[in-house]
Scaffold this active site. Structure first.
Site, PDB file in Angstrom:
ATOM      1  N   LYS A 156       0.841  -1.212   0.000  1.00 42.06           N
ATOM      2  CA  LYS A 156       0.000   0.000   0.000  1.00 42.06           C
ATOM      3  C   LYS A 156       0.873   1.257   0.000  1.00 42.06           C
ATOM      4  O   LYS A 156       0.645   2.164  -0.791  1.00 42.06           O
ATOM      5  CB  LYS A 156      -0.938   0.024   1.229  1.00 42.06           C
TER       6      LYS A 156
ATOM      7  N   ARG B   4      -9.577   1.159   8.812  1.00 41.60           N
ATOM      8  CA  ARG B   4      -9.030  -0.140   9.139  1.00 41.60           C
ATOM      9  C   ARG B   4     -10.039  -1.016   9.868  1.00 41.60           C
ATOM     10  O   ARG B   4      -9.712  -2.104  10.295  1.00 41.60           O
ATOM     11  CB  ARG B   4      -7.836   0.087  10.036  1.00 41.60           C
TER      12      ARG B   4
ATOM     13  N   ARG C 267      11.602  -5.859   4.668  1.00 43.68           N
ATOM     14  CA  ARG C 267      11.441  -4.400   4.510  1.00 43.68           C
ATOM     15  C   ARG C 267      12.437  -3.646   5.384  1.00 43.68           C
ATOM     16  O   ARG C 267      12.688  -3.994   6.536  1.00 43.68           O
ATOM     17  CB  ARG C 267      10.025  -3.980   4.879  1.00 43.68           C
TER      18      ARG C 267
ATOM     19  N   ARG D 221      11.354  -1.947  11.085  1.00 45.51           N
ATOM     20  CA  ARG D 221      10.266  -1.562  11.993  1.00 45.51           C
ATOM     21  C   ARG D 221      10.068  -2.633  13.059  1.00 45.51           C
ATOM     22  O   ARG D 221      10.165  -3.818  12.782  1.00 45.51           O
ATOM     23  CB  ARG D 221       8.960  -1.380  11.190  1.00 45.51           C
TER      24      ARG D 221
ATOM     25  N   ARG E 189      -0.486  -8.993  13.338  1.00 48.30           N
ATOM     26  CA  ARG E 189      -1.038  -7.992  12.406  1.00 48.30           C
ATOM     27  C   ARG E 189      -1.914  -8.672  11.345  1.00 48.30           C
ATOM     28  O   ARG E 189      -2.941  -8.130  10.942  1.00 48.30           O
ATOM     29  CB  ARG E 189       0.097  -7.217  11.732  1.00 48.30           C
TER      30      ARG E 189
HETATM   31  P1  AP5 Z   1       4.831  -1.569   1.754  1.00 51.79           P
HETATM   32  O1  AP5 Z   1       4.491  -0.731   0.560  1.00 51.79           O
HETATM   33  O2  AP5 Z   1       5.613  -0.938   2.850  1.00 51.79           O
HETATM   34  O3  AP5 Z   1       3.533  -2.327   2.290  1.00 51.79           O
HETATM   35  P2  AP5 Z   1       2.277  -1.778   3.096  1.00 51.79           P
HETATM   36  O4  AP5 Z   1       1.068  -2.468   2.549  1.00 51.79           O
HETATM   37  O5  AP5 Z   1       2.265  -0.282   3.141  1.00 51.79           O
HETATM   38  O6  AP5 Z   1       2.623  -2.412   4.492  1.00 51.79           O
HETATM   39  P3  AP5 Z   1       2.532  -1.817   5.958  1.00 51.79           P
HETATM   40  O7  AP5 Z   1       3.129  -2.890   6.837  1.00 51.79           O
HETATM   41  O8  AP5 Z   1       3.142  -0.460   6.071  1.00 51.79           O
HETATM   42  O9  AP5 Z   1       1.026  -1.758   6.145  1.00 51.79           O
HETATM   43  P4  AP5 Z   1       0.310  -1.751   7.440  1.00 51.79           P
HETATM   44  O10 AP5 Z   1      -1.052  -1.479   6.943  1.00 51.79           O
HETATM   45  O11 AP5 Z   1       0.427  -2.936   8.321  1.00 51.79           O
HETATM   46  O12 AP5 Z   1       1.108  -0.657   8.277  1.00 51.79           O
HETATM   47  P5  AP5 Z   1       0.758   0.827   8.677  1.00 51.79           P
HETATM   48  O13 AP5 Z   1       1.986   1.606   8.675  1.00 51.79           O
HETATM   49  O14 AP5 Z   1      -0.444   1.325   7.936  1.00 51.79           O
HETATM   50  O15 AP5 Z   1       5.631  -2.847   1.180  1.00 51.79           O
HETATM   51  C1  AP5 Z   1       6.146  -3.821   2.070  1.00 51.79           C
HETATM   52  C2  AP5 Z   1       7.524  -4.274   1.548  1.00 51.79           C
HETATM   53  O16 AP5 Z   1       7.366  -4.926   0.283  1.00 51.79           O
HETATM   54  C3  AP5 Z   1       8.520  -3.145   1.309  1.00 51.79           C
HETATM   55  O17 AP5 Z   1       9.788  -3.598   1.690  1.00 51.79           O
HETATM   56  C4  AP5 Z   1       8.459  -2.902  -0.199  1.00 51.79           C
HETATM   57  O18 AP5 Z   1       9.710  -2.436  -0.705  1.00 51.79           O
HETATM   58  C5  AP5 Z   1       8.118  -4.283  -0.724  1.00 51.79           C
HETATM   59  N1  AP5 Z   1       7.270  -4.256  -1.918  1.00 51.79           N
HETATM   60  C6  AP5 Z   1       6.183  -3.483  -2.122  1.00 51.79           C
HETATM   61  N2  AP5 Z   1       5.637  -3.757  -3.310  1.00 51.79           N
HETATM   62  C7  AP5 Z   1       6.391  -4.762  -3.855  1.00 51.79           C
HETATM   63  C8  AP5 Z   1       6.336  -5.494  -5.085  1.00 51.79           C
HETATM   64  N3  AP5 Z   1       5.383  -5.260  -5.998  1.00 51.79           N
HETATM   65  N4  AP5 Z   1       7.275  -6.446  -5.296  1.00 51.79           N
HETATM   66  C9  AP5 Z   1       8.236  -6.689  -4.382  1.00 51.79           C
HETATM   67  N5  AP5 Z   1       8.340  -6.020  -3.220  1.00 51.79           N
HETATM   68  C10 AP5 Z   1       7.432  -5.068  -2.960  1.00 51.79           C
HETATM   69  O19 AP5 Z   1       0.251   0.602  10.195  1.00 51.79           O
HETATM   70  C11 AP5 Z   1       1.147   0.210  11.200  1.00 51.79           C
HETATM   71  C12 AP5 Z   1       0.407   0.211  12.535  1.00 51.79           C
HETATM   72  O20 AP5 Z   1      -0.102   1.534  12.821  1.00 51.79           O
HETATM   73  C13 AP5 Z   1      -0.833  -0.701  12.618  1.00 51.79           C
HETATM   74  O21 AP5 Z   1      -0.504  -2.038  12.930  1.00 51.79           O
HETATM   75  C14 AP5 Z   1      -1.626  -0.001  13.735  1.00 51.79           C
HETATM   76  O22 AP5 Z   1      -1.093  -0.315  15.010  1.00 51.79           O
HETATM   77  C15 AP5 Z   1      -1.368   1.482  13.458  1.00 51.79           C
HETATM   78  N6  AP5 Z   1      -2.393   2.045  12.570  1.00 51.79           N
HETATM   79  C16 AP5 Z   1      -2.194   2.563  11.310  1.00 51.79           C
HETATM   80  N7  AP5 Z   1      -3.347   2.975  10.792  1.00 51.79           N
HETATM   81  C17 AP5 Z   1      -4.308   2.730  11.731  1.00 51.79           C
HETATM   82  C18 AP5 Z   1      -5.712   2.910  11.767  1.00 51.79           C
HETATM   83  N8  AP5 Z   1      -6.398   3.424  10.718  1.00 51.79           N
HETATM   84  N9  AP5 Z   1      -6.380   2.540  12.890  1.00 51.79           N
HETATM   85  C19 AP5 Z   1      -5.738   2.024  13.940  1.00 51.79           C
HETATM   86  N10 AP5 Z   1      -4.399   1.794  13.974  1.00 51.79           N
HETATM   87  C20 AP5 Z   1      -3.695   2.142  12.861  1.00 51.79           C
END
Ligand code: AP5
Length: 220
Positions: free
Chosen positions: A13, A88, A127, A160, A171
């Protein structure tokens, strides 16, 4: 374009959000990035969020909803925005719907990135994230030009806390229990677009742009 990105942790994402926000010239709003920036700055919001994030749990809705409402009141979202990591759960999806109904500017598309579980684990465990600008790299798929340093801003890369194996498992559970139901929510709203997110980053971006163009063409 008012767009929501949906998909499990590690689906890509954040990576796709950077490309799509640049393509559509709209702000990229990532709730995870906002929490991590607050943590880095040592704010009360960051400290509150950390205790939940490190365990792979969601930050409480009242904290997250207020933060997003504030962000969506800024002028730069008038031409549109891309939300990454919000909503979420169904409560957050309802709150977002109500905020946007007040502005008479509903979500136009919810783009779901579909990736299989093994790929998710590979992506998350490899990552590395920039401490400074939060850009994501991968030790195998998206290597930085210089080991340990961000290509964009030169900041240090780190792993992270929530990309450790035991937290990844939690997660993924939280995703299927609490977040996956928003896919049905957006299907009922008639705005869901699901695309396969396997393959190279640029291929996925092209697939996303084509799918969004096909949808806006069919709505025209
Ligand atoms: P990446 O693009 O970083 O993936 P992502 O889907 O953004 O993954 P996240 O882990 O950041 O999502 P998340 O939803 O768990 O975390 P968030 O920060 O929102 O890609 C991942 C890896 O793959 C990278 O290394 C990239 O280089 C690689 N990659 C990408 N595309 C690729 C491809 N096509 N081919 C090969 N490699 C590829 O949330 C973290 C925490 O914050 C949550 O657990 C929660 O505690 C809190 N939080 C955030 N939002 C909320 C909310 N709305 N409500 C409550 N808590 C929240």
């Amino acid at each position: 374009m008012r767009l929501v990105l949906v998909g499990p942790p590690g689906a890509g994402k954040g990576t796709q959000a950077v490309n799509l926000a640049s393509h559509f010239a709209i702000p990229h709003i990532s709730t995870g990035d906002i929490f991590r920036s607050n943590l880095k700055a040592g704010t009360p919001l960051g400290l509150e969020a950390k205790s939940h994030m490190d365990r792979g749990e969601l930050v409480p809705d009242e904290v997250t909803n207020k933060m997003v409402k504030d962000r969506l009141s800024k002028d730069d979202v008038k031409p549109g925005f891309l939300l990454d990591g919000f909503p979420r759960n169904v409560v957050q999806a309802d709150v977002l719907k109500a905020i946007l109904e007040e502005k008479k500017s509903p979500i136009e598309a919810a783009l779901e990135l579909v990736v299989d579980k093994n790929e998710i684990i590979n992506r998350l465990s490899g990552r590395r994230t920039c401490k400074n600008c939060q850009r994501a790299f991968h030790i195998q798929y998206e290597k930085p030009a210089k080991d340990g340093l961000c290509d964009g801003c030169g900041g240090d890369l780190y792993q992270r806390e929530d990309d450790k194996e035991e937290v990844i498992a939690r997660r993924l559970e939280v995703y299927s229990e609490q977040t996956a139901p928003i896919i049905d929510f957006y299907a009922r709203e008639g705005v869901l677009i699901s695309i396969p997110a396997m393959g190279a980053v640029d291929e996925v971006t092209k697939r996303a742009i084509d799918a969004l163009a096909a949808r806006s063409g069919s709505n025209a």
